[in-house]
Design a protein around this motif. Sequence first.
Motif, short mmCIF file in Angstrom:
data_model
loop_
_atom_site.label_atom_id
_atom_site.label_comp_id
_atom_site.label_asym_id
_atom_site.label_seq_id
_atom_site.Cartn_x
_atom_site.Cartn_y
_atom_site.Cartn_z
N TYR A 605 -41.51 -1.92 27.05
CA TYR A 605 -40.17 -2.48 27.17
C TYR A 605 -39.64 -2.32 28.59
N TYR A 606 -38.93 -3.33 29.03
CA TYR A 606 -38.31 -3.31 30.35
C TYR A 606 -36.81 -3.18 30.15
N SER A 607 -36.22 -2.11 30.70
CA SER A 607 -34.77 -2.01 30.68
C SER A 607 -34.31 -1.14 31.82
N HIS A 608 -33.09 -1.34 32.26
CA HIS A 608 -32.54 -0.56 33.37
C HIS A 608 -33.48 -0.53 34.56
N LEU A 609 -34.13 -1.66 34.81
CA LEU A 609 -35.02 -1.86 35.94
C LEU A 609 -36.32 -1.06 35.85
N GLY A 610 -36.54 -0.37 34.73
CA GLY A 610 -37.75 0.43 34.58
C GLY A 610 -38.72 -0.20 33.59
N TYR A 611 -40.02 -0.04 33.87
CA TYR A 611 -41.09 -0.59 33.01
C TYR A 611 -41.76 0.57 32.29
N PHE A 612 -41.73 0.53 30.97
CA PHE A 612 -42.33 1.62 30.20
C PHE A 612 -43.21 1.10 29.07
N ALA A 613 -44.37 1.71 28.94
CA ALA A 613 -45.24 1.46 27.79
C ALA A 613 -45.54 2.80 27.16
N GLU A 614 -45.53 2.84 25.85
CA GLU A 614 -45.77 4.11 25.18
C GLU A 614 -46.72 3.93 24.01
N VAL A 615 -47.55 4.93 23.82
CA VAL A 615 -48.44 4.96 22.67
C VAL A 615 -48.06 6.19 21.84
N VAL A 616 -47.87 5.96 20.56
CA VAL A 616 -47.59 7.06 19.64
C VAL A 616 -48.76 7.16 18.67
N GLN A 617 -49.23 8.38 18.45
CA GLN A 617 -50.22 8.60 17.40
C GLN A 617 -49.54 9.35 16.27
N ALA A 618 -49.66 8.78 15.07
CA ALA A 618 -48.98 9.38 13.91
C ALA A 618 -49.90 9.42 12.71
N THR A 619 -49.60 10.36 11.85
CA THR A 619 -50.39 10.52 10.63
C THR A 619 -49.45 10.51 9.43
N MET A 620 -49.87 9.79 8.41
CA MET A 620 -49.10 9.80 7.18
C MET A 620 -49.59 10.98 6.35
N ALA A 621 -48.74 12.00 6.24
CA ALA A 621 -49.15 13.19 5.48
C ALA A 621 -49.14 12.86 4.00
N ALA A 622 -49.83 13.67 3.22
CA ALA A 622 -49.99 13.40 1.79
C ALA A 622 -48.65 13.36 1.07
N ASN A 623 -47.65 14.05 1.59
CA ASN A 623 -46.34 14.07 0.94
C ASN A 623 -45.47 12.88 1.33
N GLY A 624 -46.06 11.92 2.06
CA GLY A 624 -45.29 10.73 2.43
C GLY A 624 -44.45 10.94 3.68
N LEU A 625 -44.59 12.10 4.30
CA LEU A 625 -43.84 12.34 5.53
C LEU A 625 -44.66 11.90 6.74
N ILE A 626 -43.92 11.48 7.75
CA ILE A 626 -44.60 11.05 8.97
C ILE A 626 -44.82 12.24 9.87
N GLN A 627 -46.04 12.41 10.31
CA GLN A 627 -46.32 13.49 11.25
C GLN A 627 -46.62 12.87 12.61
#
Lengths: 745, 154
Positions: A605-627
């Motif tokens: 995303y580009y905002s406030h004149l800054g260019y940012f890319a992000e990668v998130v790694q997440a796991t769906m835990a057995a209880n349905g919660l996001i880790q």
Amino acid sequence: MDGLLAPFRSAGVKSSRRNFLKASLAAGGGLLLTARIHGIAKAAVSGEAGPREIALNAYVRVAPDGSVTVTAKNPECGQGIKVMLPMLIAEELDVSWDKVRIEQAGYDPKYPAQVAGGSQATPVNWLPMRRVGAAGRQMLIQAAATTWGVQASECDTTPGVVRHQASGHTLSYGELAEKAAAVKVPDLEKVPLKDPKTFRIVGQPMRNVDGEKIVTGQPLFGIDVTVPGMLYAVFQKCDVHGGKLVSSNVEAIRKLPGVKAAFEVKGGTDLRGLLDGVAVVADSWWRANRARQQLQITWDEGDITGQNSADFARKAAELAKGAPSSTVRKNGDPAGALAKSAKVVEAAYHYPFLSHIDLEPQNCTASFVNGKVEIWAPTQNPAPGSKLVASTLGIPESAIKINMIRCGGGFGRRLSNDYMVEAAWISKEAGAPVKLVWTREDDMRHDLYRPAGYHFFKGGLDGAGKLIAFTDHFVTFSQDGAVANSANLEPTEFPARLVANLELGTSMMPLRAPTGPLRAPRSNGLGFAFQSFLDELAHASGKDPVAFALDLLGEPRVLPDPPGPRATPGFHTGRMRGVIELAAEKSGWGKTKLPKGTGMGLAYYYSHLGYFAEVVQATMAANGLIQLDKVWIAGDIGSQIINPLNAENQAQGAALDGLGTAIGHGLTIEKGKIVQGNFDTVLPLRMRQSPPVEVHFRVTDFPPTGLGEPALPPSLPALGNAIFAATGQRIRSLPFKDQKLNASA
Amino acid sequence: MPYIIQVNGKQHTADVESETPLLWVLRDTLNLKGTKFGCGAAQCGACTVHLGGQATRSCQIPVSVLGASNVTTIEAIGETPVGKRVQQAWLELDVAQCGYCQSGQIMSATALLTKIPNPTDQDINQAMNGNLCRCATYTRIRAAIKRAAELARA
Ligand code: FES
Ligand code: FES
């Protein structure tokens, strides 16, 4: 002036006043430099309709002992501005950092200070503050040259010392300070600046100036202010914003323990000003607040028809069936292209209202005596506060003194000054200095909310998986007939300018609750909706999301903004490609074998004149919660990271803020009132959820810009996209905690 | 009524109602402003103090239940060796952004390190989960706790 301000000027807004630099003898001896430089602040930060003129002020004192005091005019809310601006001055002045002291200035209506927008401070101050330091250095050199009877050009400096190369003579800045005060000041526009390669301070890790006070618990924040004879106040307003007071049992409240005054307040209709309510003033805050719990108030709430989150959702879906009521942008033939597309994807996205939840609740201390008021306020934006107090109390601005106190978080909330006018009014009525402190519930229920939004997207892909059509019907909010603050959509919203057939349109629903800018205004919601939908399109095209993004961006080039008050230097596709590639490389995108139930998501995303890319790694835990497993941030904010220690902290905080918001933060409105009131229902990120965050910067040849805000927007969709990668479930509505996630999918 | 309480090793008298939370006695009666108000509901941890060595949310403790137990606040935590190292680590790593939550964080971290000198990530999660940081400085808080543990070993 500055290359970055130029686009704002060419957009038709000119700074009308002259810049000046003045040298004088400082009180207590030495050289005092006073600079005022005019510039144009872009509107994004304040949520205002257009850009406005700002004055950058700098006061630099070189004392006979060689110490340098820089007065910080910017209020500090945790973005590190209080350190950053003096770094720029000290660098060019050429003093060693341990000789620099930083003082916080009060607010002087004659010289409005710049607002604290972390991301705006860098581009706006980068050249001007360096020039002030450079001018000071030249004057010290001149003073030395005159003393020795040599040419200034034969002299040089090492930190804090002028040296004549040929003779080896040296004089310290302290020794020269007084003499330098009489030297003719150089032209700020022409003073030569250092080659960044020779920087000694800029680019070095510099610590928070208030660090010591913070870790030892010294009084530092607005809520810590104490003035002689001070009483404590609470203020009960109508939870339907702008509701009118009909009657109350205020007489009974006056008899309660510790209560010194209790009275009804008749406010106006400006939701950012003084509103109707009942003030309770006591000899301790706890007593004031306890007395308040006995209040019985009859309100006239006004018309609250349809002011419910459920009604907004229903209405938005209805509106989406028709055409947008206004078109923000149209290119080509979107309907025709959709009809011809090999594949059409349709999706509806939603994000909720948000509160700023500064950890320090809104508060303000005021002392009204003999028609004059002194104020101690944790504000990001004192200038409008001064005007508001003046007009509400009917006193001239010259009768108002505002001390800017460190804020326990701002995030845009303290750009408004409602708490300031309340404190001033209550002090006047109570006839005593008062400290007004809001409860957490007051703070959450009387905010200027990040507006909720509803997006109805369609995207068309051709046989080769190329995006040939894109439409968004954005259902947003109006207030008093105009688009609500921070609820608009710009014609430059990505992927505009990159898709041949594209339409962005809006419809509006009237809203009672006030809205306002929250860290990365607009982008914090739009980023989620657009970047999630683009990820859907990437998967539909059969391409990897990184490859899809790079295809969409195409060759490195600048896509200019249409002329207008919000015009920026344009969107550089190459810079965005750069950060996407960097994020992919650092995260091992497509290369790491992830276990079942774990996925990586990308967003940019580009905002406030800054260019940012992000990668998130997440796991769906057995209880349905996001880790949350890990986050990689790649940013391009130009040629220089001014303070890398702070930059990393800001970027990590911004991304984690976004992730916490995505998972646990959302407000609902029922009968015109905000339902949530505390951190049992609004759930910011906590330590247990908090993943490691790697921050990488791509240094480019562009002028430096800020990062407190632009690092935030990509994190929310990156998480949504990671959940999709992990589970195959696409989450189209925030917060995630309210969505049914199926761990077994 | 007047309550005699022990704060930072000194005796103080606070003439307040029995339900008055320790937080407000500290802030407004004893003028110790380091302990912060964030939620008043045991949700944020900004008001964390030590009560007999335990990290405790002072907004939830009525002054009347204190009795003779000693209260330690951020203003005095640097007098303990662990507290001092925690403060040093916090400064070294430049943890704070706005700084508002940090006195509570430091109090919780000191209680943790006093009990567990070399905490694991799980220990940190558990001990620090009640302390919100709106600026989300969690990455550095975690690192600073580990740094303080390392300083103790050095
Ligand atoms: S103020 Fe005590 S936990 Fe928040
Ligand atoms: S540093 Fe701002 S709340 Fe933690």
